[in-house]
Design an enzyme around this catalytic site. Structure first.
Site, mmCIF file in Angstrom:
data_model
loop_
_atom_site.group_PDB
_atom_site.id
_atom_site.type_symbol
_atom_site.label_atom_id
_atom_site.label_comp_id
_atom_site.label_asym_id
_atom_site.label_seq_id
_atom_site.Cartn_x
_atom_site.Cartn_y
_atom_site.Cartn_z
ATOM 1 N N ASN B 69 -21.583 30.244 8.006
ATOM 2 C CA ASN B 69 -21.103 29.866 6.683
ATOM 3 C C ASN B 69 -21.777 28.577 6.262
ATOM 4 O O ASN B 69 -22.137 27.743 7.087
ATOM 5 C CB ASN B 69 -19.585 29.713 6.665
ATOM 6 N N GLY B 72 -19.757 24.187 2.575
ATOM 7 C CA GLY B 72 -20.060 22.824 2.134
ATOM 8 C C GLY B 72 -18.853 22.069 1.630
ATOM 9 O O GLY B 72 -18.917 21.362 0.621
ATOM 10 N N CYS B 131 -19.413 18.291 10.097
ATOM 11 C CA CYS B 131 -19.726 19.398 9.199
ATOM 12 C C CYS B 131 -21.243 19.556 9.103
ATOM 13 O O CYS B 131 -21.935 18.629 8.701
ATOM 14 C CB CYS B 131 -19.147 19.174 7.800
ATOM 15 N N LYS B 166 -13.167 15.356 15.328
ATOM 16 C CA LYS B 166 -13.745 16.702 15.540
ATOM 17 C C LYS B 166 -15.249 16.583 15.768
ATOM 18 O O LYS B 166 -15.983 16.107 14.909
ATOM 19 C CB LYS B 166 -13.443 17.609 14.337
ATOM 20 N N GLY B 244 -13.769 27.429 19.144
ATOM 21 C CA GLY B 244 -15.116 27.992 19.103
ATOM 22 C C GLY B 244 -15.062 29.418 19.605
ATOM 23 O O GLY B 244 -15.055 29.655 20.810
ATOM 24 N N GLY B 266 -10.612 30.125 14.630
ATOM 25 C CA GLY B 266 -11.288 30.032 13.336
ATOM 26 C C GLY B 266 -11.657 31.377 12.756
ATOM 27 O O GLY B 266 -10.837 32.073 12.153
#
Lengths: 249, 303
Positions: B69, B72, B131, B166, B244, B266
């Site tokens: 993905n 953003g 990110c 994170k 993960g 996730g």
């Protein structure tokens, strides 16, 4: 929205690269609204594949028409009757039927045509007199011509003139008169051309269904976002149908 | 009766299963499928100080056993989250929330933390310094131990809530980053964020994602995530939330054996909206089968 196992009744080619997938379900299901879609789990693909619903019956049966365009749909095309598919149903807003309209025009481009079939049925049931204009590249890609024609006046266009009127749906739309609502589904270039060509209709009377690569299909992952006049919208959840007034082009 | 309860820096969770940030929105979409109050917690969509649309489309691609993905950090901004999303959630979710915060400067991270600190619904702040989909933010802080430490310390100063950082897997030595965050005052660590990946469209011969690269997640990354949780567990003393590719009750237990005190799920939520519910319902059976009485007791047991 429901997650259900469906059994394949039919998965046959009906035109070049286009297949009809008929599914049945043991349990009674809430019927979809015209323009809604489902998200199918295909063995060997991690993400589900969103496909619009073409037709349905009162016993939970669904008909989907899809085009083989990549790995996922190629795998789907190899499934046989009797096999099972896990499907997330009832996705998206679907078309809102304009109750006051008498002469709606339906514009379908290629595999954008299927959701308009269920819509045409609903419009006829509502006492309206739809005109369907369906555009394809060439005669061997044409599907559901007779099915649409059995419901309403239907015009076919092909880009190469091998069937029906030569040209695009926009050419046939120019000749259409007195339509008071417009429902479109097809490639974005077609939607854009229709958007710019059509005369102004009352607010909400022109509705465009969009296609996007999706993650979840139910509004969680934000991969199918788009900018609209009313802020950011998710094509899967707030769409796939947007009204002309909402679209930013 | 088996005991599913776990604790993160004094925040008690009824079970260790936590939907991961970006895969669960602000919870509303999943309410149509099940009672989300059964979750241990959930980490809400990565939030920045200003609203963001995120990257251009396409933002999603696929691969064998996983996805990419490049959203953003699309989010409505911290003020809208506090004024609209969290009040809307209050009726339906009574567990301590994890507030996932992102930013483009140390000041922005700290400003968001300061605002979120006043919110009773939030149990833990998760600082997203990893990110992969935004330029000049996110991963820029997570790839360097000094930057990671500075942003951790700045947020720690303005917030009294447990602060979990994170971490990105897109680094040479994740243990070094982990230690830097611990030294700067982090109460815990979340790992891993997505792996940087890409796909190319064979027909157009161009990258499939508009942003060219994206974050790779799903079952395919599970062994990498597990290995990193193992390494970080050996390097620090603070609790770890492992994530993960987790997709089953067995994966949750495996993550906890590697050192995770709780586990996030996730991509699995996107493919199966019931993923977390099914994992929570399956956990007691798996524990009984494996002779586990309490999940707390197995954290790090594989070491």
């Amino acid at each position: 929205m429901e997650l259900t196992d469906y059994t394949i009744v039919e998965n046959n080619r009906i035109a070049k690269d286009v297949l009809r997938l008929r599914l049945r379900c043991v349990a009674q299901r809430e019927p979809p609204r015209p323009g809604q879609f489902v998200n199918l789990k295909i063995d060997g693909c991690y993400l589900r594949r969103p496909i619009s619903v073409c037709d349905w019956d009162d016993c939970g049966g669904l008909t989907l028409l899809y085009k083989v365009v990549g790995e996922g749909t190629a795998k789907l095309a190899r499934h046989l009757p009797g096999e099972s598919l896990n499907i997330l149903t009832g996705l998206g807003n679907g078309y809102t039927i304009c109750a006051q309209a008498k002469r709606p025009v339906l514009l379908g481009g290629g595999v954008g045509a299927p959701p308009l079939y269920g819509l045409a049925k609903a419009l006829v049931r509502a006492g309206q007199r739809p005109l369907a204009i369906l555009g394809f590249n060439t005669a061997e890609e044409v599907f559901y011509r007779n099915e649409f024609a059995a419901l309403c006046e239907t015009k076919i266009t092909t880009a190469d003139g091998s069937l029906g009127q030569k040209g695009f749906v926009t050419h046939a739309l120019k000749a259409a008169e007195d339509y008071d609502a417009l429902y479109a589904c097809g490639p974005e270039a077609m939607l854009r051309a229709v958007y710019h060509q059509m005369p102004p209709l009352a607010a909400g009377q022109a509705q465009f269904s969009f296609e996007r690569r999706m993650g979840c299909g139910f509004g969680a992952c934000m991969v199918c976002s788009c900018r609209t006049v009313a802020g950011y919208k998710r094509i899967c959840m707030d769409g796939p149908v947007l009204t002309r007034e909402e679209i930013v082009w | 009766m088996v005991d599913l309860r776990v604790s993160l820096s004094g925040v008690e969770l009824q079970n260790p299963v936590i939907p991961a940030s970006g895969c669960f929105g602000f919870g509303q979409e999943f309410r149509a499928f099940y009672d989300i109050d059964m979750l241990g917690s959930f980490s809400f969509k990565g939030t920045t100080s200003a609203p963001r649309f995120g990257n251009e489309l396409p933002r999603v691609a696929e691969c064998e056993a996983g996805m990419l993905n490049s959203v953003g950090l699309q989010n409505p901004g911290i003020d809208a989250v506090l004024a609209e999303e969290l009040p809307r959630l209050k009726e339906h979710f009574h567990q301590p929330l994890i507030a996932n915060i992102s930013g483009f400067s140390i000041e922005e991270y700290a400003a968001c933390c300061e605002k979120i600190d006043r919110c009773d619904q939030v149990g833990i702040i998760e600082l997203n310094i990893s990110c992969p989909n935004v330029h000049g933010g996110g991963l820029a802080f997570g790839a360097d131990p000094d930057c990671a430490a500075r942003v951790t310390a700045a947020c720690k100063r303005v917030s009294g809530k447990p602060l979990y950082v994170k971490l990105s897997p897109n680094v040479t030595d994740i243990a070094a980053i982990a230690k830097a965050c611990e030294s700067a005052g982090a109460d815990g660590l979340s790992l891993i964020n997505t792996l940087l990946g890409m796909r190319i469209d064979l027909k157009t011969r161009r990258p499939l994602l508009a942003n060219k690269m994206g974050g790779f997640s799903g079952p395919a990354v599970f062994p990498v995530a597990l290995r990193m949780v193992w390494q970080v567990y050996e390097a620090v003393r603070i609790p770890i939330i492992g994530m993960g590719g987790v997709s089953s009750a067995g994966d949750v237990i495996e993550m906890m054996l590697a050192g995770a005190a709780a586990v996030q799920v996730g991509a699995a939520n996107l493919v199966n909206p019931y993923a977390c519910k099914e994992i929570i319902e399956r956990l007691p059976m798996e524990m009984e089968r494996l002779g586990i009485a309490s999940l707390r007791e197995i954290v790090g047991q594989a070491h």
